[in-house]
Enzyme design. Structure first.
Site, PDB file in Angstrom:
ATOM      1  N   SER A 148       2.620   0.359  -6.608  1.00  0.00           N
ATOM      2  CA  SER A 148       3.365  -0.632  -5.819  1.00  0.00           C
ATOM      3  C   SER A 148       4.618  -1.065  -6.567  1.00  0.00           C
ATOM      4  O   SER A 148       5.641  -1.385  -5.969  1.00  0.00           O
ATOM      5  CB  SER A 148       2.488  -1.863  -5.558  1.00  0.00           C
ATOM      6  OG  SER A 148       1.282  -1.464  -4.954  1.00  0.00           O
TER       7      SER A 148
ATOM      8  N   GLY B   1      -1.434   6.441  -2.766  1.00  0.00           N
ATOM      9  CA  GLY B   1      -2.482   6.330  -3.799  1.00  0.00           C
ATOM     10  C   GLY B   1      -3.635   5.482  -3.293  1.00  0.00           C
ATOM     11  O   GLY B   1      -4.807   5.878  -3.369  1.00  0.00           O
ATOM     12  N   HIS B   2      -3.302   4.311  -2.749  1.00  0.00           N
ATOM     13  CA  HIS B   2      -4.344   3.454  -2.164  1.00  0.00           C
ATOM     14  C   HIS B   2      -5.051   4.197  -1.023  1.00  0.00           C
ATOM     15  O   HIS B   2      -6.273   4.159  -0.905  1.00  0.00           O
ATOM     16  CB  HIS B   2      -3.734   2.185  -1.560  1.00  0.00           C
ATOM     17  CG  HIS B   2      -3.072   1.271  -2.535  1.00  0.00           C
ATOM     18  ND1 HIS B   2      -1.717   1.042  -2.535  1.00  0.00           N
ATOM     19  CD2 HIS B   2      -3.583   0.502  -3.533  1.00  0.00           C
ATOM     20  CE1 HIS B   2      -1.424   0.166  -3.486  1.00  0.00           C
ATOM     21  NE2 HIS B   2      -2.521  -0.165  -4.112  1.00  0.00           N
TER      22      HIS B   2
ATOM     23  N   LEU C 270       0.823  -1.220   0.000  1.00  0.00           N
ATOM     24  CA  LEU C 270       0.000   0.000   0.000  1.00  0.00           C
ATOM     25  C   LEU C 270       0.854   1.266   0.000  1.00  0.00           C
ATOM     26  O   LEU C 270       1.919   1.314   0.614  1.00  0.00           O
ATOM     27  CB  LEU C 270      -0.927   0.004   1.215  1.00  0.00           C
ATOM     28  CG  LEU C 270      -1.919  -1.159   1.304  1.00  0.00           C
ATOM     29  CD1 LEU C 270      -2.797  -1.014   2.549  1.00  0.00           C
ATOM     30  CD2 LEU C 270      -2.780  -1.259   0.048  1.00  0.00           C
ATOM     31  N   HIS C 271       0.362   2.269  -0.688  1.00  0.00           N
ATOM     32  CA  HIS C 271       1.017   3.575  -0.734  1.00  0.00           C
ATOM     33  C   HIS C 271      -0.072   4.654  -0.657  1.00  0.00           C
ATOM     34  O   HIS C 271      -1.267   4.333  -0.579  1.00  0.00           O
ATOM     35  CB  HIS C 271       1.853   3.714  -2.016  1.00  0.00           C
ATOM     36  CG  HIS C 271       1.113   3.347  -3.268  1.00  0.00           C
ATOM     37  ND1 HIS C 271       0.070   4.098  -3.768  1.00  0.00           N
ATOM     38  CD2 HIS C 271       1.230   2.289  -4.103  1.00  0.00           C
ATOM     39  CE1 HIS C 271      -0.408   3.547  -4.859  1.00  0.00           C
ATOM     40  NE2 HIS C 271       0.270   2.428  -5.085  1.00  0.00           N
TER      41      HIS C 271
ATOM     42  N   LEU D 275      -2.923   9.762  -7.850  1.00  0.00           N
ATOM     43  CA  LEU D 275      -2.007  10.422  -6.926  1.00  0.00           C
ATOM     44  C   LEU D 275      -0.569  10.214  -7.420  1.00  0.00           C
ATOM     45  O   LEU D 275      -0.200   9.097  -7.787  1.00  0.00           O
ATOM     46  CB  LEU D 275      -2.177   9.856  -5.516  1.00  0.00           C
ATOM     47  CG  LEU D 275      -1.875  10.884  -4.443  1.00  0.00           C
ATOM     48  CD1 LEU D 275      -3.039  11.838  -4.281  1.00  0.00           C
ATOM     49  CD2 LEU D 275      -1.576  10.217  -3.113  1.00  0.00           C
TER      50      LEU D 275
ATOM     51  N   GLN E 189      -9.309  -0.342 -16.216  1.00  0.00           N
ATOM     52  CA  GLN E 189      -9.908  -1.221 -15.199  1.00  0.00           C
ATOM     53  C   GLN E 189     -11.179  -0.584 -14.623  1.00  0.00           C
ATOM     54  O   GLN E 189     -12.210  -1.249 -14.474  1.00  0.00           O
ATOM     55  CB  GLN E 189      -8.894  -1.478 -14.079  1.00  0.00           C
ATOM     56  CG  GLN E 189      -9.446  -2.177 -12.867  1.00  0.00           C
ATOM     57  CD  GLN E 189      -8.354  -2.506 -11.877  1.00  0.00           C
ATOM     58  OE1 GLN E 189      -7.663  -3.494 -12.028  1.00  0.00           O
ATOM     59  NE2 GLN E 189      -8.173  -1.676 -10.855  1.00  0.00           N
TER      60      GLN E 189
HETATM   61  P1  AMP Z   1      -3.633  -2.186  -6.896  1.00  0.00           P
HETATM   62  O1  AMP Z   1      -3.221  -2.557  -5.521  1.00  0.00           O
HETATM   63  O2  AMP Z   1      -2.508  -1.754  -7.778  1.00  0.00           O
HETATM   64  O3  AMP Z   1      -4.531  -3.228  -7.535  1.00  0.00           O
HETATM   65  O4  AMP Z   1      -4.543  -0.890  -6.748  1.00  0.00           O
HETATM   66  C1  AMP Z   1      -5.692  -0.882  -5.962  1.00  0.00           C
HETATM   67  C2  AMP Z   1      -6.503   0.338  -6.296  1.00  0.00           C
HETATM   68  O5  AMP Z   1      -5.737   1.507  -6.025  1.00  0.00           O
HETATM   69  C3  AMP Z   1      -6.890   0.398  -7.788  1.00  0.00           C
HETATM   70  O6  AMP Z   1      -8.220   0.882  -7.899  1.00  0.00           O
HETATM   71  C4  AMP Z   1      -5.888   1.385  -8.332  1.00  0.00           C
HETATM   72  O7  AMP Z   1      -6.346   2.068  -9.481  1.00  0.00           O
HETATM   73  C5  AMP Z   1      -5.730   2.339  -7.165  1.00  0.00           C
HETATM   74  N1  AMP Z   1      -4.473   3.077  -7.272  1.00  0.00           N
HETATM   75  C6  AMP Z   1      -3.235   2.550  -7.390  1.00  0.00           C
HETATM   76  N2  AMP Z   1      -2.324   3.530  -7.523  1.00  0.00           N
HETATM   77  C7  AMP Z   1      -3.001   4.702  -7.503  1.00  0.00           C
HETATM   78  C8  AMP Z   1      -2.634   6.070  -7.612  1.00  0.00           C
HETATM   79  N3  AMP Z   1      -1.359   6.448  -7.768  1.00  0.00           N
HETATM   80  N4  AMP Z   1      -3.602   7.003  -7.543  1.00  0.00           N
HETATM   81  C9  AMP Z   1      -4.906   6.634  -7.394  1.00  0.00           C
HETATM   82  N5  AMP Z   1      -5.312   5.360  -7.283  1.00  0.00           N
HETATM   83  C10 AMP Z   1      -4.383   4.408  -7.340  1.00  0.00           C
END
Ligand code: AMP
Length: 282
Positions: free
Chosen positions: A188, A36-37, A33-34, A178, A155
Site C-alpha cells: 500500500s 497482494g491482498h 488494497l492491491h 506478490l 509478522q
Molecule cells: P497490510 O494491509 O499491509 O496490513 O497487509 C495485509 C496482509 O496482506 C498482510 O498479511 C500482508 O503480509 C499481506 N500482503 C501485503 N502485501 C503483500 C504482497 N505483496 N504479497 C503478499 N501478501 C501481501
C-alpha cells in the site's frame, strides 16, 4: 457484499455460520488494497465457505504519528475491488472505538524473542500493536483459517507464535509475496512513492536476488557488507537494515548450517516512505 461497521453487526453473521458448521476464512488488512491482498483473499475464497476481510488502519502498531496520518486510505475503491472478487465477501470495517473502546493502548506480548528482531528493533511497540489487534479480530471474526502474507514474514511468524501460545483455534496460512513486473513487492505504501522513487525501488529486490546468489558461496557477513556498499551508492534509497536470519527464530545467523532455513530481510527508506522485503535463501 455485506459490510459491517460494528462487531455487533458481525456477531450474528458469524454465529449463523458457526451453527451451519461453515468454515470461515479471514484476511486482516489495513486497506489501500492491491493484488497482494487479493491473492490472500482469493486463496481464502477457494478454501472456505465464507470469507471475512477486515479493513482497519490499526493505530497502535504505528510508532510514528506522521506515518499513521499518511498511511493511504481508500475505502470506496477497496470495496469496489472486493466486489470484483466475489459478491459474497463479508467486509468488517471497524472504527477505532469498536476495537479499542476509549483506551487506545496495546497489550504487552512475549513472542519468545521474535518481537525483538528487525521490525521490532526499528519500530518500537509495533508487534504489541499487531498482536493486540489480531487477537481482538480473531475473537470477533472467529476464523477457521487466517491468511497472512510472507511480505511481512516476521509478522507471520509472530502470529503463528500468538496462536500457539494462546492456544487459539485458528489455522495460520502463509502466502507468497506478490510483486510488480519489475520485482517491487506490492505494498500500500508504494502509492506514496514519487516517479523517481518508484523507478529506483526495484533495486531492492534485484539486490536481494544477488544477495541470495552470493549467500551460496559467501558468509552472511560478507553478503551484508556487499549489500551495504550497493545501497551506499543509491541516491534515492537509504538502507535501514539488512540481515540474514534463521527463519525459525529470526535471529541473525553467525554460521551457516545445512539443516536450517535462512531468509534475508531488508528495510529501506525512499524519502519518508518505508519499504520492506525479504527473500528465502534455501
Ligand atoms: P497490510 O494491509 O499491509 O496490513 O497487509 C495485509 C496482509 O496482506 C498482510 O498479511 C500482508 O503480509 C499481506 N500482503 C501485503 N502485501 C503483500 C504482497 N505483496 N504479497 C503478499 N501478501 C501481501
Amino acid at each position: 457484499m455485506i459490510i459491517c461497521y460494528k462487531k455487533e453487526d458481525l456477531r450474528p453473521i458469524v454465529d449463523g455460520l458457526k451453527l451451519k458448521n461453515q468454515s470461515i476464512g479471514f484476511v486482516p488488512t489495513m486497506g489501500a488494497l492491491h493484488e497482494g491482498h487479493l491473492s490472500l483473499i482469493k486463496k481464502g475464497l477457494e478454501e472456505n465457505a465464507e470469507m471475512v476481510v477486515s479493513i482497519f488502519v490499526n493505530p497502535t502498531q504505528f510508532d510514528n504519528a506522521l506515518d499513521l496520518e499518511k498511511y493511504p486510505r481508500s475505502i470506496e475503491s477497496d470495496l469496489e475491488l472486493l466486489q470484483t472478487l466475489s459478491k459474497d465477501i463479508i467486509v468488517y470495517v471497524p472504527t477505532v472505538d469498536d476495537i479499542y473502546g476509549k483506551t487506545i493502548t496495546s497489550e504487552h506480548f512475549d513472542f519468545g524473542g521474535l518481537e525483538n528482531q528487525m521490525e521490532g528493533q526499528f519500530r518500537k511497540g509495533h508487534f504489541d500493536g499487531v498482536g493486540t489487534v489480531v487477537k481482538r479480530l480473531f475473537e470477533i471474526v472467529q476464523p477457521d483459517i487466517a491468511y497472512f502474507g510472507k511480505k511481512d514474514f516476521q509478522q507471520l511468524r509472530i502470529i503463528q507464535e500468538l496462536v500457539e501460545k494462546h492456544k487459539l483455534s485458528v489455522k495460520i496460512v502463509g502466502v507468497e509475496i506478490l510483486r510488480d513486473k519489475d520485482g517491487l513487492a506490492l505494498s500500500s505504501r508504494n502509492e506514496r512513492l514519487n516517479k523517481a522513487q518508484r523507478e529506483a525501488a526495484p533495486f531492492i529486490y534485484q539486490t536481494l536476488k544477488t544477495a541470495k546468489k552470493r549467500f551460496g558461496t559467501e558468509s552472511a557477513n560478507k553478503v551484508s557488507e556487499w549489500l551495504e556498499k550497493q545501497f551506499a551508492q543509491q541516491e534515492l534509497l537509504t538502507l535501514e537494515y539488512f540481515t540474514i536470519a534463521d527463519e525459525a527464530n529470526l535471529q541473525t545467523i553467525r554460521r551457516k548450517t545445512k539443516t536450517k532455513s535462512y531468509r534475508a530481510f531488508i528495510a529501506v527508506f525512499a524519502g519518508d516512505v518505508r519499504l520492506i522485503d525479504n527473500i528465502a535463501l534455501n
